[in-house]
Each structure stands twice: as C-alpha cells, then as structure tokens.
Design a protein around this motif. Structure first.
Motif, short mmCIF file in Angstrom:
data_model
loop_
_atom_site.label_atom_id
_atom_site.label_comp_id
_atom_site.label_asym_id
_atom_site.label_seq_id
_atom_site.Cartn_x
_atom_site.Cartn_y
_atom_site.Cartn_z
N VAL A 112 33.35 -11.86 57.34
CA VAL A 112 34.49 -12.12 56.47
C VAL A 112 35.29 -13.20 57.19
N VAL A 113 35.33 -14.39 56.58
CA VAL A 113 35.91 -15.56 57.24
C VAL A 113 37.10 -16.08 56.42
N PRO A 114 38.32 -15.83 56.89
CA PRO A 114 39.49 -16.37 56.18
C PRO A 114 39.42 -17.90 56.14
N ARG A 115 39.88 -18.47 55.05
CA ARG A 115 39.83 -19.93 54.89
C ARG A 115 41.21 -20.47 54.57
N ALA A 116 41.44 -21.70 54.96
CA ALA A 116 42.68 -22.41 54.67
C ALA A 116 42.35 -23.88 54.45
N PRO A 164 42.21 -16.46 50.54
CA PRO A 164 40.91 -17.13 50.44
C PRO A 164 40.01 -16.82 51.64
N CYS A 165 38.75 -16.51 51.37
CA CYS A 165 37.81 -16.22 52.45
C CYS A 165 36.38 -16.36 51.95
N LEU A 191 38.36 -4.79 53.08
CA LEU A 191 39.01 -5.45 54.20
C LEU A 191 39.61 -6.80 53.79
N ALA A 192 38.90 -7.52 52.93
CA ALA A 192 39.31 -8.87 52.54
C ALA A 192 40.36 -8.89 51.43
#
Length: 115
Positions: free
Chosen positions: A96-100, A74-75, A68-69
């Motif tokens: 699953v945590v998307p990061r920015a 970035p996550c 999925l990722a």
C-alpha cells in the motif's frame, strides 16, 4: 514450505518488524526500505507464495489492505507474482503506497511515454 520465509518468521515472532496493524488473518508492517512515507506491506498470516495460490487468502489480504488504505488518500495497491514481475519474497504481500503529486515515484511499468 521448504525454504525459510521472512514473513512467516515475522508472523511467528522469530524476526523483527515494525507493526502498523495486526488482524487475526493478516499483518501490516513497514517495509525495510519504504519508497515513500507511509508505505506499508499487508501480509497474510497463512503462507501462500503469491496471489494465485489461494484466491481466498488473496481476497482477505486485499480486504485488509483496503481497510488500511481507507483513510490514506491517493495510493497504489501493488502485488507481484514471480521474479520477472519484481517479486522478491515468495510469500504473498501487498504494497500500500501513498501517493502525492510530484512524489517522483514511477511505477515499474512506467514507459516514459505520455498519452
């Protein structure tokens, strides 16, 4: 399993959820309170309390989270074991945590110290 389990209820259609993806062995759903846009929970269809109960189920769930990722950028992949470790639902689930840059999301173990 003696206590009701919301993730088992979602898996069997007894509770509502927003599905992101479904495999034969796992589900991906949007959590009730996503911490950032795109935050997803990956949940095995087999009930296990946490990642130590059945390493094979944990491995399948991690594989699905990775699939999925793959296109996410970035996550973080986060799971917990026990109330003291911030586990609130006792059915294995992986965030699953998307990061920015600058998203303002501090992980639970962030001490505030740099270096």
């Amino acid at each position: 399993m003696s206590e009701p389990c919301v993730f088992c209820d979602i898996n069997t259609g007894r509770a509502p959820a927003t599905f992101v993806h479904e495999w034969a062995d796992a589900l991906a759903i949007t959590p009730l309170n996503p911490v950032v846009e795109g935050h997803v929970l990956v949940i095995p269809k087999t009930h296990v309390a946490d990642f130590t109960e059945d390493p094979d189920v944990s491995a399948v769930t991690a594989r699905r989270a990775g699939q999925l990722a793959a296109d996410m950028g970035p996550c973080n992949l986060i799971t917990s074991r026990g109330r003291e470790a911030t586990q609130s639902v006792f059915h294995l689930h992986m965030h699953v945590v998307p990061r920015a840059a600058g998203d303002g999301l501090a992980l639970p173990w962030y001490s505030g110290k740099r270096g």
